[in-house]
Design a protein around this motif. Structure first.
Motif, PDB file in Angstrom:
ATOM      1  N   GLY A 175       0.814  -1.208   0.000  1.00 42.87           N
ATOM      2  CA  GLY A 175       0.000   0.000   0.000  1.00 42.87           C
ATOM      3  C   GLY A 175       0.845   1.254   0.000  1.00 42.87           C
ATOM      4  N   THR A 176       1.915   1.268  -0.789  1.00 48.55           N
ATOM      5  CA  THR A 176       2.848   2.392  -0.729  1.00 48.55           C
ATOM      6  C   THR A 176       2.293   3.672  -1.335  1.00 48.55           C
ATOM      7  OG1 THR A 176       3.849   1.603  -2.771  1.00 48.55           O
ATOM      8  CG2 THR A 176       4.933   0.969  -0.720  1.00 48.55           C
ATOM      9  N   VAL A 177       1.152   3.560  -2.006  1.00 47.47           N
ATOM     10  CA  VAL A 177       0.542   4.798  -2.490  1.00 47.47           C
ATOM     11  C   VAL A 177       0.222   5.714  -1.315  1.00 47.47           C
ATOM     12  CG1 VAL A 177      -1.764   3.752  -2.510  1.00 47.47           C
ATOM     13  CG2 VAL A 177      -1.306   5.772  -3.922  1.00 47.47           C
ATOM     14  N   PHE A 178      -0.038   5.098  -0.174  1.00 47.33           N
ATOM     15  CA  PHE A 178      -0.245   5.874   1.043  1.00 47.33           C
ATOM     16  C   PHE A 178       1.051   6.603   1.386  1.00 47.33           C
ATOM     17  CE2 PHE A 178      -0.721   6.387   5.628  1.00 47.33           C
ATOM     18  CZ  PHE A 178      -2.037   6.767   5.748  1.00 47.33           C
ATOM     19  N   SER A 200       2.909   8.458  -0.342  1.00 47.79           N
ATOM     20  CA  SER A 200       3.921   8.530  -1.416  1.00 47.79           C
ATOM     21  C   SER A 200       5.149   7.675  -1.136  1.00 47.79           C
ATOM     22  CB  SER A 200       4.373   9.981  -1.634  1.00 47.79           C
ATOM     23  OG  SER A 200       3.526  10.621  -2.561  1.00 47.79           O
ATOM     24  N   MET A 201       4.920   6.516  -0.553  1.00 49.34           N
ATOM     25  CA  MET A 201       6.067   5.664  -0.234  1.00 49.34           C
ATOM     26  C   MET A 201       6.501   4.805  -1.415  1.00 49.34           C
ATOM     27  SD  MET A 201       4.983   4.416   3.612  1.00 49.34           S
ATOM     28  CE  MET A 201       3.403   3.777   3.042  1.00 49.34           C
ATOM     29  N   GLU A 202       5.899   5.009  -2.585  1.00 44.39           N
ATOM     30  CA  GLU A 202       6.094   4.087  -3.712  1.00 44.39           C
ATOM     31  C   GLU A 202       7.549   3.940  -4.143  1.00 44.39           C
ATOM     32  OE1 GLU A 202       2.187   4.172  -6.300  1.00 44.39           O
ATOM     33  OE2 GLU A 202       2.852   6.182  -5.782  1.00 44.39           O
ATOM     34  N   TYR A 203       7.876   2.729  -4.554  1.00 45.60           N
ATOM     35  CA  TYR A 203       9.223   2.410  -5.020  1.00 45.60           C
ATOM     36  C   TYR A 203       9.223   2.215  -6.521  1.00 45.60           C
ATOM     37  CZ  TYR A 203       9.798   1.685  -0.088  1.00 45.60           C
ATOM     38  OH  TYR A 203       9.812   1.881   1.252  1.00 45.60           O
ATOM     39  N   GLY A 204      10.284   2.698  -7.157  1.00 45.20           N
ATOM     40  CA  GLY A 204      10.425   2.526  -8.592  1.00 45.20           C
ATOM     41  C   GLY A 204      11.135   1.240  -8.966  1.00 45.20           C
ATOM     42  N   SER A 205      11.827   0.665  -7.999  1.00 44.64           N
ATOM     43  CA  SER A 205      12.525  -0.588  -8.250  1.00 44.64           C
ATOM     44  C   SER A 205      12.823  -1.221  -6.897  1.00 44.64           C
ATOM     45  CB  SER A 205      13.841  -0.342  -8.990  1.00 44.64           C
ATOM     46  OG  SER A 205      14.755   0.311  -8.113  1.00 44.64           O
ATOM     47  N   PHE A 206      13.145  -2.509  -6.910  1.00 47.95           N
ATOM     48  CA  PHE A 206      13.499  -3.144  -5.647  1.00 47.95           C
ATOM     49  C   PHE A 206      14.731  -2.503  -5.023  1.00 47.95           C
ATOM     50  CE2 PHE A 206      10.905  -6.533  -7.567  1.00 47.95           C
ATOM     51  CZ  PHE A 206      10.055  -6.788  -6.508  1.00 47.95           C
ATOM     52  N   ALA A 207      15.607  -1.982  -5.865  1.00 49.40           N
ATOM     53  CA  ALA A 207      16.826  -1.360  -5.344  1.00 49.40           C
ATOM     54  C   ALA A 207      16.534  -0.134  -4.489  1.00 49.40           C
ATOM     55  CB  ALA A 207      17.750  -0.981  -6.510  1.00 49.40           C
ATOM     56  N   GLU A 208      15.324   0.398  -4.600  1.00 48.97           N
ATOM     57  CA  GLU A 208      14.978   1.597  -3.815  1.00 48.97           C
ATOM     58  C   GLU A 208      14.485   1.265  -2.407  1.00 48.97           C
ATOM     59  OE1 GLU A 208      12.162   4.101  -5.757  1.00 48.97           O
ATOM     60  OE2 GLU A 208      13.548   4.750  -7.319  1.00 48.97           O
TER      61      GLU A 208
END
Ligand code: ZN
Ligand code: ZN
Ligand code: ZN
Lengths: 643, 643, 643
Positions: free
Chosen positions: C178-181, C183-191
């Motif tokens: 639920g990273t949309v909460f 703005s925790m979203e990740y662009g890649s696993f490396a993040e």
């Protein structure tokens, strides 16, 4: 005699002369200056500005005051921290601490040593032969603010050298610390770290040696300053101001550098921080518990080889405890007389005038910020007048010896086994019991000559060395040992013959096991003495018939000839019973004093000091000649008579 | 009017239209969106994805709703933290904090400013003229999660510039902070650090200035966003949402950037965190203490120059307190009416629908996660219906002024002198006492015009400035000052004439000393008023005859004409007596309300709000016309009548 | 059979043979050695010194003892930490921890894996076919001292790989967490970072996955060691020693690597740390609460697929709790019999002889530091004699299944909603209630086959998976579910149909909201069962008629056929009533046992174990044949009979 702490750099020069005049008027003889003034003596690296201090000393001297010069190393200037960040301490969390307070330095830092030596030498060269300068205070309150122990790379390096000197080979260190346990073994001294950020616990002997190193480091640093001063001075004493009930460093060791001991007495702040039994935190909130300064007076008289000053005496409310009550009227005088009765040569008040700004602005002084003489100032003046009329005899030996040992505090802290069994609490409660019986107490270290004492009390003692054993054997009177005495070797291990180790030569018993219980689980004790114990409780193996037993039949209190062993941390009832018993065995006369009353002999004088809420009758013999006060001693008042 | 917080990015686009329809059905007028949506607006650097927000605004607008746009700067995306780690805050422990929560940014970071300005400008350009967008909320809950103060290199650099602007010369700074104390002196502004990791304490003035800087920084950062918005928008308001009883920043300062104030009201969570007297934590567990939102309503009405919103209103149980009770039925409506009665223009609920995932999944909403309207939703709809039928007058001036000052909280915190004497506790207890007497209260800042108030209450005030003194002198009625008022200069020092400083012009007395006592040591007070005090207690020098004295004879309560000074932190009895006395002197009618009842006038309307457990009779005049509810006010119910 | 932990490297080689002889005399069969001996096996990199261990094994074997070899990886040597600091763990504060204790390693470090594999392989090659070596203990007490979770770069790297395997795409991760909460979203696993030093809270699913990773990492690391051992050994078992009531790792997962489970039983230390109801902390201070070891015996019997050892059994006072009482006489024997009755194959005492130095010097052993057999040693010898005369049947199935789930502990901890509602407390109190009714208990995991149980108890269960649902549906008897059961999906979100999620298939009710209250706010419950609840309380929507209601009319206890749901964390009264009710529904015979008495069947044997302060009568049928003790069971005694 009386003294005062003065910070002329914090006031306009125009006030100095009048301050000096009024100090004399109050009855002050000694004035401590300059202890935090580095940034004014050397505002930029190498830019020396000593002229103002010259003038201060001249003014004070001209007024008939004698100056105590503080070395300003507890507060190095910002430029030093910026130029050489390695002078800053590293705390147990691994964080380099920062400028902006005080005591933020690393006493293992070679740079800080060099800078300290330089500024001290400059001062000593300038003032070492100044006739107005009576002597020197080195630094200020070593160890305050959790600064005794530092985890910097420099401290680690110093620790390794210290270990090498102590152990010679890393094999010896490994053996002493027991590093085979948990594969902690070291291949060289260079592998040994400071004991922090360890997972689980560090080895107790590792912690103990690091504390020993840290304490030694402070002693050595003070010695370096004292040597620097003495190299350039003549007929001036050197001391440093220790703190009360502060056990991070061993002042007996540190005292090798000094001519006498000094300590800073703030009874109310410390009383607020203690958890006292019953309602004592309230009863003594505005007087302080009498034995808080009392113990430290005895302790630093011992550390100072018979000579001590109060370098800072609380003059009113302080600013640093969680609650800061105002001392009751009379308390500043009473504290002063208590210290004098216990042998203080000088009581010096902190400070001349309350400073309206910075960290201590809520700390009272002899004068208010508006320069009116405050209550503490009036009381100091009263003492000065009384003192002028009352010649004091030199202190004499007390009938009771209390054996105190800093390493025992460290041992107890590093291997507690019980949350509540602390060295400080057992020390203070046993001391208070003796004082409550009206007995004077001398503090001694393990190994000191006990032959002159009717009673020796050892509340607990981590290690019984050969020297301690010999002194106990040769003690002149009855000896009482508390629980955990002789529990460890010098390497912080259980003795091969079990606790109390070497003490088994004097009292044949073994501690087979230990249990520690919640405070709400007292174990009843009955027999020759009765009460309860349990915070620390030992199971004893012995052929001796115990004088008292726990309610499960195990022995609790033993005697073998003059040697008595109590196998529990006693509750107040048991403590009172045991102490009364050994006092009786020792043939000492005693009587329980009214609450808050304390007695103290100084030569032919006996002082009665009333910290309690009610007026009491001084227990003076009929026809005693009162030289201070009278037979009825009001609350916060003092009486003295000659016998 | 009512509003709601909505996070369309967290729900399928297919739900948006129906959500909008149902919002209208509930009676919602305003919808706040986008405040945490940066990662959806710009998932990769420069890749802008505003289309979904265009659609949301269009849908909401089409449904007749007005949009409040949040700027998403409280939650920057991960790519920004990775690309520019210097946007992350550094805490007091010196640790760079990390992405994964919110408010983890450094508001002193030039990079973060630039990025913030960029994203805000992009939004403002796109929506600044959108007719559906009513206005803007800048960022979200500045300072939340201990984020108000940051110790980064950028913060340190910003602080130095701020100091240079404030003091001009480093000599002036040294004088203001009293750095001569402990050799803290600085040779240049570049030498000044942020006050953390200091050994012992930092200078109070150093701490105070860093707090001022941090508060100013937040204000400036909000101003930058507001300016950016206004440069591209037309006819749209700008606000930000503050927090209740949150004193790390000064909203009065920050408000220069905004058109009105908003605040976020979560009564139950805050009530759980407070230590309330007696059984109040239980009695008010499910209603909240009435004065927790009540105080903040008055406070932010003042900060907002008469205009405020509740931007987030608790709609059910929250998720962040140690215990999270469910509000009793009716409470969501009651809180809403309380805010409206106290002048709120809009009450906006947090949030439309409970989100089933992430950190706040246990936080209730108007709708449950299964999209059923929850109890809070029904109550909101009821308010909407009632409100439609009840035109509200503009708020009028209250009879009582309460003088509140953020710096006093900082001063009290940085130099406490007593563990229990906190600004928050004295403020809330004095406010509650006034409210319990049924009196409306206006919050004012020191220096504001007090001429219209029958009674001015100053629970405590760190510094009495010239402006404050003038306003007190010109106050229209009786003035009551609490302890520690005027205790400091603007530079955080004791005034030369001693506390209460300049106030001595109005009431001739001096605070000669202060004592602070354990809570279990009340000092009885008797005289015109009676009770006890002791957490903070002052010893007064004055020629005035005190109206009441402590039991040791020292004066406790003084009056000089209309000016009254209470020299203690009062217990509830003394507080009630003093307040009743000054209310009487002020000629105000008052009566102690039943527990939990509160009254509030708004123009010709009087509201009775019942937070207590029992039904009460509204204290309305006979024949009053009830426009909401009736004379008997059930628990968790509200009544209103016109006079 | 009995065993003992032995550290020959800590004693002179000259003592080994006599130690072995005396072990046999006491009745010991198994001896664990070498677990902390890395620095003695390899004092310098690559310098192997296995000869001493060869000799130890030969001596023990010759004496007829069987050896359990510990791999020494919990205590790597200093040279490894110095050469490769990346083997050291990084804690949640971001601090690299240091050598000097134990468990200071990073189980994600490739270097540490390689070094571990190397030393284990060397040992396995040397001893894998030694007939005296019965088997292996991998490492020691994984996770102890807060070491289960590590925040090093290596851990972060490992976590990213783990996430990639779990989620496949970062979009799937974003959805799951639920990273949309915010703005925790990740662009890649490396993040993705490890979830520490976050401002506010990290996402619960982020925390949960990191805990899963950490637990998996420990399991994988143990598997690597087990694989390494098995590759070189023959006919030797592999186990590891877990800890009691320790929930940082999932031993059921970890057990894939091992032949049976072992755990370390220290009842008194854990009892001291618990907050037990009423006077139980005192009553059980010297016996331990019976269910502290009892629960873990049942738990690890389950984890070990029916097979478990006590690898370390408390033999006397320990050293690590805040209070360390001495076990009452008989307790070492009683704990041993309790474990055997609950199915333990071996009970191995920690340790053979108390070591006089290092961290655990105050930890008792079978022998004292002076090599005298201590009380625990005598009791072990007694058990050995009794055991020789008493053949034990294999354990049989219990009538009651207790469903336990580690992830539920993590879920409850990462999203508490109530300070007091902890998994550990609900688990222990429900288990104790069952045990107090004299019922044997099998621990099962969600999804296990419940068909054979008359009663299944689910105190709480974070997620009801499909498998769990199926097993509940197919349960053979009555099922009781506690509050918060089914509250989350596998991704740590609220189920779309609200809690209890899938369980609604079995009992048609929905949790519409949750409230959590201070402990002093119980909400009364009455109906078929009565008492109170409130630490956690649910508001239920259902067409079912509740069996009991809260005092505000809301339903508290529901049944649908065999399925029962309790919507509150019960107080002791309600818990007892509910348990009695379902026990009755299940048709189980039960009777409340006297305080401290516990029963346990093992095949045809029934044991009565008396932890209480008073003698009791064993509830044996008339004419039962006592094979151990008799009908009257003294305190700290045990009886057994055959039926
Ligand atoms: Zn000092
Ligand atoms: Zn919010
Ligand atoms: Zn262990």
């Amino acid at each position: 005699m009386l003294g005062v702490c003065y910070y002329p750099e914090q006031w306009p020069a125009a006030m100095w002369a009048e301050d000096a005049r009024r100090m004399r008027e109050v009855g002050i003889s000694f004035v401590r200056v300059a202890e935090f003034a580095w940034s004014r003596l050397e505002p930029r690296p190498g830019e020396l500005r000593f002229e103002w201090l010259d003038e201060v000393i001249a003014i004070l001297g001209a007024a008939g005051l004698r100056v105590v010069l503080g070395t300003p190393t507890a507060t190095p200037p910002k430029w030093l921290a910026d130029r050489s960040p390695e002078v800053l301490m590293v705390d147990a969390q691994g964080r380099r601490r920062r400028h902006g307070g005080r005591r933020h330095t690393d006493l293992s830092s070679p740079v800080f040593w060099e800078e300290s030596r330089r500024i001290v030498a400059l001062m000593a060269e300038r003032y070492g032969r100044d006739p107005h300068v009576a002597g020197w205070q080195v630094d200020n309150e070593f160890g305050c603010h959790d600064s005794a122990v530092c985890y910097s790379p420099a401290a680690e390096a110093g620790f390794r050298l210290w270990l090498e000197r102590r152990y010679g080979t890393v094999e010896a260190l490994n053996a002493a610390w027991g590093t085979v346990f948990w594969s902690m073994e070291y291949g060289s001294f260079a592998e040994v770290d400071a004991p922090h950020l360890v997972v689980a616990d560090a080895a107790p002997a590792h912690l103990l040696d690091f504390q020993r190193y840290s304490s030694d480091r402070i002693a050595a640093y003070g010695q370096m300053q004292a040597d620097t001063i003495r190299a350039a001075s003549r007929d001036q004493f050197v001391t440093t101001n220790f703190m009360g009930m502060f056990f991070e460093l061993d002042p007996f060791d540190a005292m090798r550098a000094y001519d006498f001991a000094s300590w800073d007495s703030y009874p109310l702040g410390h009383t607020d921080r203690l958890t006292l039994p019953g309602d004592e935190n309230q009863v003594f909130a505005r007087t302080g518990h009498p034995d808080v300064p009392g113990f430290s007076n005895d302790f630093y008289r011992a550390a100072g080889r018979g000579r001590f000053w109060i370098m800072e005496q609380q003059p009113g409310p302080v600013n640093w405890a969680e609650h800061n009550p105002a001392p009751l009227p009379g308390m500043v005088r009473l504290w002063t007389w208590q210290a004098l009765a216990q042998g203080a040569e000088v009581v010096s008040y902190f400070r001349w005038r309350q400073v309206p700004y910075a960290q201590e602005q809520m700390h009272a002084a002899l004068n208010r910020p508006d320069d009116r003489l405050d209550r503490g100032g009036h009381e100091a003046a009263q003492v000065a007048r009384e003192l002028a009329a009352l010649p004091l005899d030199p202190p004499a030996r007390a009938p009771v010896a209390l054996v105190v040992d800093l390493e025992t505090e460290w041992i107890t802290r590093f291997l507690p086994q019980s949350r509540e069994f602390t060295y400080k609490s057992i020390l203070l409660s046993w001391y208070t019991e003796l004082r409550g019986l009206g007995l004077d107490v001398d503090v001694l270290r393990p190994g000191d000559d006990l032959s002159g004492y009717a009673l020796t009390v050892v509340p607990t003692l981590g290690t019984v060395s050969e020297a301690a054993l010999a002194s106990f054997r040769d003690a002149g009177g009855v000896v009482l040992y508390g629980p955990r005495t002789g529990a460890k070797t010098a390497d912080f291990a259980i003795p091969p013959n079990l606790p109390p180790g070497r003490l088994q030569d004097l009292i044949p018993l073994k501690v087979a096991r230990v249990e520690t219980l919640r405070p709400e689980m007292p174990v009843a004790v009955a027999g020759t003495v009765a009460g309860a114990g349990g915070l620390w409780r030992e199971f004893i193996e012995s052929d001796l018939e115990p004088l008292a037993r726990f309610d499960d039949g195990e022995g609790a209190f033993y005697a073998a000839g003059r040697h008595h062993y109590l196998a529990a941390c006693p509750d107040p009832t048991l403590l009172a019973a045991v102490m009364a018993y050994v006092v009786g065995e020792a043939g000492l006369e005693s009587a329980r004093l009214p609450r808050g009353l304390r007695l103290q002999r100084r030569g032919s004088l006996t002082f009665a000091l009333n910290f309690g809420p009610d007026a009491v009758e001084a227990p003076a013999p009929a026809g005693a000649a009162f030289v201070l006060g009278g037979r009825r001693v009001a609350p916060q008042d003092v009486a003295a008579w000659r016998c």
